[in-house]
Structure formats: C-alpha cells, structure tokens
Design a protein around this motif. Structure first.
Motif, PDB file in Angstrom:
ATOM      1  N   UNK A 140       0.822  -1.208   0.000  1.00 37.29           N
ATOM      2  CA  UNK A 140       0.000   0.000   0.000  1.00 37.29           C
ATOM      3  C   UNK A 140       0.858   1.260   0.000  1.00 37.29           C
ATOM      4  N   UNK A 141       1.930   1.255   0.780  1.00 39.85           N
ATOM      5  CA  UNK A 141       2.817   2.417   0.835  1.00 39.85           C
ATOM      6  C   UNK A 141       3.475   2.666  -0.512  1.00 39.85           C
ATOM      7  N   UNK A 142       3.954   1.586  -1.138  1.00 47.74           N
ATOM      8  CA  UNK A 142       4.662   1.741  -2.420  1.00 47.74           C
ATOM      9  C   UNK A 142       3.706   2.144  -3.533  1.00 47.74           C
ATOM     10  N   UNK A 143       2.598   1.433  -3.665  1.00 48.50           N
ATOM     11  CA  UNK A 143       1.701   1.694  -4.797  1.00 48.50           C
ATOM     12  C   UNK A 143       1.046   3.071  -4.700  1.00 48.50           C
ATOM     13  N   UNK A 144       0.526   3.405  -3.524  1.00 47.56           N
ATOM     14  CA  UNK A 144      -0.157   4.691  -3.378  1.00 47.56           C
ATOM     15  C   UNK A 144       0.836   5.824  -3.133  1.00 47.56           C
ATOM     16  N   UNK A 145       1.722   5.603  -2.164  1.00 46.64           N
ATOM     17  CA  UNK A 145       2.662   6.659  -1.801  1.00 46.64           C
ATOM     18  C   UNK A 145       3.668   6.971  -2.894  1.00 46.64           C
TER      19      UNK A 145
END
Length: 460
Positions: free
Chosen positions: A222-227
């Motif tokens: 979630x951090x990588x894809x969205x952030x």
C-alpha cells in the motif's frame, strides 16, 4: 561518431509519443518557475524512489525467506531456485523496459512500476494460500509444486518492478539532471540509500514481529503503490530540458559560454556494448550484486552456522549501514574528482576483503572486517551505478544502455542465493561458496584497470 549520434537523435525525435495532459512537464506545477533549481527536488524524489524499491530487492526479501519456506512447504534450495528463475526472467525483460523508459519517460515508468510492485507484494502475501486452493481444486497430493510455480511468478514480477524498473528509472533520472555535480548528487543520495538498504533487514524483522509477515507485505504494498506512485507522478520529470532548464541549474547563456562537461558524444546501445568500459563497470556492479544477494538471502541461516540468533544475524547490517553511509558520502565527493575506473577498483578491493571475512564469521575480528568491507563496497555501489553510464555514454540512449546493465546485475543477483544454497546442500556449509565468490573481484579489478572512460579515448 558525432554524425551517427545526430542521426539517432533526429530519428528518436521524429515520432515522439503523445503525452497525456496529466504527464506533461508543467503539470501539476512548472519546475522552471520555482525559486530553486528543481534538480534538488529530483534528487530527493529519486532517493525515495530507490529506497521504495527495497521490497523488490534481496534486502527486502531476505527476512521473509524462512516464513515462505514454512508457509509453502518448499525447501530452501527450491526457494532459492524459484528466486533464481524469477530473477533471471525479470532480467530478460529489462532491456525492453529500458527502451520503454527512453520512449515514454521516467514519470510514467515510475508510476507503473510503483503500482506493479505494490500489487505484487499483495500477491506474495497470499501465494501459499493460492497454492493450497489450486492444489485442492486439481486434487494434487501436495501443494509444494504449485507453490514453486507461483513463487517463480511472484519473484519475476517482484524483481522486474522493484529491483528493475523502479530502480533503473530513478537512477537514470538523477543522472540526467546533473553534470558537474553528478557525483555530489549521487553521493548525497547514496548516503540515504546505503543506510536504507543496510538497515532494511532489522527494520523489516521488527515490522514482521509487530504484525505478521503477511501484513508486513500488504502494508508495504500500500505504501509503495499509493505513496510512491503519487510521488512519482507529482515530482518526477525526465530531464531538465523539457522543463526549460539546464543541467546543474545553469542558465542558457552560461551553457553557451562554457565547454560542457557532459559527454561530447551520445553512444547508442550497440556502440556502448562494444566498449570494454561498459563491461568493466557492469561486471563490477554485477559482482557486488552476486555476493551481496547471496549473503543477504541466507543471512539468518548463515548466522546460525556460527551460533548467531536471527536478531543478531540481521543486526550485522546496522554497523554495515553506518560504514555504507560514510563511504557513500565520500564517494560522492570523489566521483567528481577521480577517474571512475580507480573508484571501481577500490570497490572491488573492499568487496573481496568483505567476502573473505564473511566466510569466517565465527572469528570476531574478521566479523568486523566483513562489516567494513561489505559496507564500503555497498557505499560505492549506489553512487557509481548512477554516475558511470551517463558520464561514459551520454544521456540520449541511457534507458536502453542501462537496461542491458540492469539485466546483468539482475542475473548476478539471481545466481547468488542459489549458489550459496547449492554449496550448503552439497558441503553442509556456506563457507566454500563464499570462498568461490572471492575469485571474481581481482579479475574485475584488472579489467577496470585497462578500460578507461570511452569519452577520453574518443577525444584523444
């Protein structure tokens, strides 16, 4: 050479791809109107981009290996071979990724790579459950063979998106925005990258213990894809010229009155691959990847051989991070002042010392030497991998050239874990595999000695 370079530049620019309005350089803001040189923002964004690729790097995968073995039922050698096959497959795709990068630019590449990596991490968190479900559907006696195939698929996707495209896009972008200060910029980035990579096993281990290995991967995704996907879209720009700027923040008048230090000729991929310098640099970086991935992937088991607990084994990377950070900052200063071939030779010397000392991890004094050697070579890696190709071969075909280099690095990183697992399986210890690793650094050191910057030979 210059005539051919102009021809390729004209051919590349004849049919530029249509740019979506949301990917235009002046959206959502115009970098040329900011009160500071936007290259420094690019430096920060690219540094974060490379750090965000860690879940797709061996440093990010290594702490999950024992959990995957337990969950899927595969052996350590089978897991290493799945990693090998997946990594090699991803490496075969990277030259095409490099061409995509040249064609469509770094901004789109970073966004797609970030989303892809995030989705892959989610898949990896449940691949064992998918294997069990498929085995039951197919009425198979065991799920381990299905799990092996799913792991190959997962590692292929993980390595291509993380170690491959996200890393390559970020390094190339950083190299395009700086000229005289390229070493300085890469050195600054290298300080944070070296520390981030070396500290990752301890951080991820704590992350897993605080949640579970599944939720650690899901939250990373979630951090990588969205952030990172959002950061890539907002802040990445392919080069300063598309924003109306010049490298290093020079004004157009200053550029016209000075002789540029950027390479006088832009090599095509074929021309670059025919130079000894390309292979000297590529093999040096690949040798580092070969040894470090092999050690990192099995660090918990390697530490257990000499009586270290899991926490003690992964904690070896903390002082290594400190050494990498110091060396990364020094390397940024040196890269603008010393010929790169000498820096690569120093990197190979440190790597050879580190590998030989790691083979004797039970001796406390050599444990410190292993930390110093591997930490120093790791600090060199980040800076030199960003500086060498644009300095040697120019920027026009940087994606295509770096795609081949990244393919070699990925191949080497694929071999490392299986190499170590094979020696463990045959000899009952990792020591002989580490001693065999020691053969390569001296050979590559000599290759760098006889392979100077091709731009110097071109203008001599």
């Amino acid at each position: 050479m210059r005539l051919r370079t102009q021809f390729f530049k004209q051919r590349t620019n004849q049919n530029p791809p249509q740019i979506h309005p949301l990917l235009r350089p002046h959206w959502p803001f115009d970098p040329g109107k900011l009160p500071f040189f936007y290259g420094w923002a690019i430096l920060a964004a690219c540094t974060i981009g490379i750090i965000m690729s860690i879940p797709g790097q061996t440093m990010g995968v290594s702490v999950f290996t024992d959990y995957l073995i337990q969950a899927t039922g595969v052996s350590r050698l089978q897991l290493s071979n799945a990693y090998l096959i997946g990594t090699v497959t991803s490496g075969l795709l990277l030259p095409f990724g490099g061409v995509f990068l040249d064609r469509f630019g770094t901004r789109l590449s970073v966004v797609l790579a970030s989303v892809w990596l995030g989705l892959t991490l989610g898949y990896m968190s449940v691949c064992d459950r998918i294997a069990v479900s498929l085995s039951q559907t197919l009425n198979l006696p065991t799920s381990s063979y299905v799990a092996f195939g799913l792991l190959v698929l997962g590692f292929t996707s993980l390595r291509f998106s993380g170690q491959g495209m996200l890393t390559m896009s970020s390094r190339n972008t950083l190299g395009k925005w700086f000229d005289k200060r390229r070493g300085l910029a890469s050195g600054i980035a290298g300080v944070f990258i070296s520390f981030g990579f070396a500290a990752t096993p301890s951080i991820v281990n704590a992350w897993i213990e605080a949640t579970t290995w599944r939720w650690a991967w899901v939250s990373m995704g979630l951090i990588v894809s969205i952030g990172m996907g959002s950061l890539g879209w907002i802040f990445y720009r392919d080069n300063p010229e598309e924003c109306g700027l010049q490298m290093d923040g020079k004004t157009p008048s200053a550029v016209s009155n000075q002789s540029p230090t950027d390479p006088g000729a832009d090599f095509t991929r074929g021309e670059a691959l025919r130079t000894p310098a390309f292979w000297a640099v590529t093999l040096a970086l690949s040798c580092q990847a070969l040894a470090i991935t092999g050690i990192t992937f099995h660090i918990v088991d390697l530490g257990a051989e000499v009586g270290l607990t899991k926490a003690e084994a992964v904690a070896l990377f903390i002082p290594m991070a400190l050494v990498s950070t110091i060396m990364g900052s020094l390397m940024g200063f040196a890269a603008d002042r010393i010929r790169l071939q000498f820096l690569f030779m120093g990197m190979m010397t440190a790597l050879g010392i580190g590998i030989a000392s790691m083979a004797n991890l039970d001796i406390v004094a050599l444990r410190g030497l292993a930390i110093a050697g591997l930490g120093s070579s790791g600090g060199c890696f980040g800076t030199l991998s960003a500086v060498a190709l644009p300095r040697f071969f120019g920027r026009t075909h940087l994606g295509a050239i770096s795609g081949v280099q990244m393919m070699s690095i990925v191949f080497a990183s694929a071999i490392g874990p299986s190499w170590m697992a094979l020696f463990k399986d045959i000899a009952g210890s990792y020591q002989m595999g580490l001693y065999c690793f020691c053969i390569f650094p001296p050979i590559i050191l000599l290759l760098n000695w006889v392979a100077p910057n091709p731009q110097l030979r071109l203008h001599s």
